[in-house]
Design an enzyme around this catalytic site. Sequence first.
Site, PDB file in Angstrom:
ATOM      1  N   THR A 136       1.413   5.001   1.742  1.00 53.50           N
ATOM      2  CA  THR A 136       1.171   5.554   3.070  1.00 53.50           C
ATOM      3  C   THR A 136       0.976   7.057   2.940  1.00 53.50           C
ATOM      4  O   THR A 136       1.852   7.758   2.414  1.00 53.50           O
ATOM      5  CB  THR A 136       2.343   5.254   4.019  1.00 53.50           C
ATOM      6  OG1 THR A 136       2.502   3.831   4.131  1.00 53.50           O
ATOM      7  CG2 THR A 136       2.077   5.832   5.404  1.00 53.50           C
ATOM      8  N   ASN A 189       0.835  -1.194   0.000  1.00 52.65           N
ATOM      9  CA  ASN A 189       0.000   0.000   0.000  1.00 52.65           C
ATOM     10  C   ASN A 189       0.874   1.250   0.000  1.00 52.65           C
ATOM     11  O   ASN A 189       2.052   1.203   0.372  1.00 52.65           O
ATOM     12  CB  ASN A 189      -0.941   0.023   1.205  1.00 52.65           C
ATOM     13  CG  ASN A 189      -0.216   0.055   2.548  1.00 52.65           C
ATOM     14  OD1 ASN A 189      -0.123  -0.970   3.221  1.00 52.65           O
ATOM     15  ND2 ASN A 189       0.293   1.209   2.952  1.00 52.65           N
ATOM     16  N   LYS A 235       5.701  -6.121  12.430  1.00 52.38           N
ATOM     17  CA  LYS A 235       6.863  -5.345  11.993  1.00 52.38           C
ATOM     18  C   LYS A 235       8.118  -6.082  12.436  1.00 52.38           C
ATOM     19  O   LYS A 235       8.284  -6.386  13.622  1.00 52.38           O
ATOM     20  CB  LYS A 235       6.812  -3.930  12.566  1.00 52.38           C
ATOM     21  CG  LYS A 235       5.585  -3.154  12.100  1.00 52.38           C
ATOM     22  CD  LYS A 235       5.552  -1.726  12.605  1.00 52.38           C
ATOM     23  CE  LYS A 235       4.360  -0.980  12.025  1.00 52.38           C
ATOM     24  NZ  LYS A 235       4.286   0.430  12.475  1.00 52.38           N
ATOM     25  N   LYS A 284      -2.890   3.493   2.966  1.00 58.94           N
ATOM     26  CA  LYS A 284      -3.105   3.639   4.404  1.00 58.94           C
ATOM     27  C   LYS A 284      -3.034   5.118   4.732  1.00 58.94           C
ATOM     28  O   LYS A 284      -2.038   5.780   4.445  1.00 58.94           O
ATOM     29  CB  LYS A 284      -2.070   2.866   5.223  1.00 58.94           C
ATOM     30  CG  LYS A 284      -2.287   3.015   6.719  1.00 58.94           C
ATOM     31  CD  LYS A 284      -1.481   2.036   7.527  1.00 58.94           C
ATOM     32  CE  LYS A 284      -0.056   2.475   7.732  1.00 58.94           C
ATOM     33  NZ  LYS A 284       0.646   1.622   8.732  1.00 58.94           N
ATOM     34  N   LYS A 304      -3.191   8.144   7.532  1.00 64.54           N
ATOM     35  CA  LYS A 304      -3.030   8.490   8.938  1.00 64.54           C
ATOM     36  C   LYS A 304      -4.160   9.419   9.370  1.00 64.54           C
ATOM     37  O   LYS A 304      -4.490  10.377   8.677  1.00 64.54           O
ATOM     38  CB  LYS A 304      -1.683   9.174   9.172  1.00 64.54           C
ATOM     39  CG  LYS A 304      -0.482   8.262   8.995  1.00 64.54           C
ATOM     40  CD  LYS A 304      -0.406   7.219  10.097  1.00 64.54           C
ATOM     41  CE  LYS A 304       0.832   6.355   9.964  1.00 64.54           C
ATOM     42  NZ  LYS A 304       0.964   5.393  11.077  1.00 64.54           N
ATOM     43  N   ASP A 362      -5.241   4.565  10.001  1.00 63.49           N
ATOM     44  CA  ASP A 362      -4.366   4.237  11.127  1.00 63.49           C
ATOM     45  C   ASP A 362      -4.400   5.388  12.118  1.00 63.49           C
ATOM     46  O   ASP A 362      -3.977   6.498  11.810  1.00 63.49           O
ATOM     47  CB  ASP A 362      -2.938   4.002  10.628  1.00 63.49           C
ATOM     48  CG  ASP A 362      -1.998   3.580  11.750  1.00 63.49           C
ATOM     49  OD1 ASP A 362      -2.460   3.370  12.881  1.00 63.49           O
ATOM     50  OD2 ASP A 362      -0.782   3.454  11.481  1.00 63.49           O
ATOM     51  N   GLU A 420      -6.778   0.528  11.676  1.00 66.14           N
ATOM     52  CA  GLU A 420      -5.598   0.033  12.390  1.00 66.14           C
ATOM     53  C   GLU A 420      -5.422   0.767  13.709  1.00 66.14           C
ATOM     54  O   GLU A 420      -5.403   1.988  13.756  1.00 66.14           O
ATOM     55  CB  GLU A 420      -4.358   0.214  11.518  1.00 66.14           C
ATOM     56  CG  GLU A 420      -3.076  -0.292  12.152  1.00 66.14           C
ATOM     57  CD  GLU A 420      -1.891  -0.209  11.220  1.00 66.14           C
ATOM     58  OE1 GLU A 420      -0.771   0.077  11.705  1.00 66.14           O
ATOM     59  OE2 GLU A 420      -2.066  -0.419   9.996  1.00 66.14           O
ATOM     60  N   ASP A 442      -1.666  -3.178  15.883  1.00 64.42           N
ATOM     61  CA  ASP A 442      -0.246  -2.937  15.611  1.00 64.42           C
ATOM     62  C   ASP A 442       0.496  -2.774  16.929  1.00 64.42           C
ATOM     63  O   ASP A 442       1.152  -3.702  17.413  1.00 64.42           O
ATOM     64  CB  ASP A 442      -0.089  -1.694  14.735  1.00 64.42           C
ATOM     65  CG  ASP A 442       1.366  -1.302  14.499  1.00 64.42           C
ATOM     66  OD1 ASP A 442       2.267  -2.094  14.842  1.00 64.42           O
ATOM     67  OD2 ASP A 442       1.616  -0.204  13.988  1.00 64.42           O
TER      68      ASP A 442
END
Length: 378
Positions: A133, A131, A266, A155, A157, A188, A214, A242
Amino acid sequence: MQRLGQRRRDLAGLHHSEPNGYWTGCVHGDQASHCLRADFLEAPFDKLRTQYLGQTEGVPAETFCYALGLRTRFRGITERQGMIWRGAAGWAEWSPFLDYAGAELVPWLRAADEAAERGWPAPLRAEVPVNSTVPAVGPEEAYAIALAAGCRTAKVKVAERSQSPVEDAARIEAVRDALGPGGKIRIDANGAWSVAEAMHAITQLAQFDLEYAEQPCATVEELADLRRRLARAGLNMPIAADESIRRAEDPYQVAAQEAADIAVLKVQPLGGVRACLQIAERVGLPVVVSSALETSIGIRAGLALAAALPELPYACGLNTVALLTGDLLREPLLAVDGVIQLRDLVVEESAIERCQADRQVHQFWQARLVQTRELAGG
């Protein structure tokens, strides 16, 4: 005395003493306020290797410390720092964020050691879908980032401090316009919302046909509560965990408490590719592999994990080198048509020179590495 005085001046502004003698994770702008024991100030680095590690065993003979700017402020920072070195198996990156401290740093080091000395499991696929960001920027810039990336998943923010829900909605709407109705958008929040705030935000943002949310809330208990409330409200919004995995004492609680539908893994903060594969198997949730905002050297470890997973149902968050103002590879690991191909790393010497951190930052990271080696048992 003269040498000690110079070393104290060199480290001024980066460190302060604390009774416990170990690193503390206070972030101040792009620097950190950390502590060093007096013996770290008094001894040259070669002597520290001998004192703490038994000669130079366990410490790479040549380490390089980089400092790279970010195109947009991200995670509260505008510069990314870290170390790289080369071992028998290949290149490794060690770049824990400055708000990680003490024992939290050890898994990051294990991941680097795995990359340098062991390498990774055999891949099951030759390319990884990724994806784009989109940071917490205005709608025009968000549209441009999503369009330029060439990925069908983005994604975005949200819940940035000092920004409003209206700004979040405008950003997501711009990304939806860039991707079109067939594109996928995930948000996210980095744990910034309360359960009530998350319910309100998700209800309002559901109009944009989100793939998942997320880490909308900070704790596992809050995520579990949110999932129950969403189900009662008839809102089909998958929740991805996450921070509740990578910064948890027990990463399996998200599954035990039915707090998430998706696990975000991660490599660096979880201790390496093999450690992540074990977590993925035990947690029993679909996995999204994401980056820790590394250079291409660290991204390659994330690609190794994504390539080794038995199933990969979601695009991965590994296209983040584009957020940096530079890279260390001759050909950075960036998406083409929404995928990144697995390939060997070719580190560019001129890039190493160009991205080299200044002497003070390099000393900071050297000492941080020595203390982490000590915590890891040498």
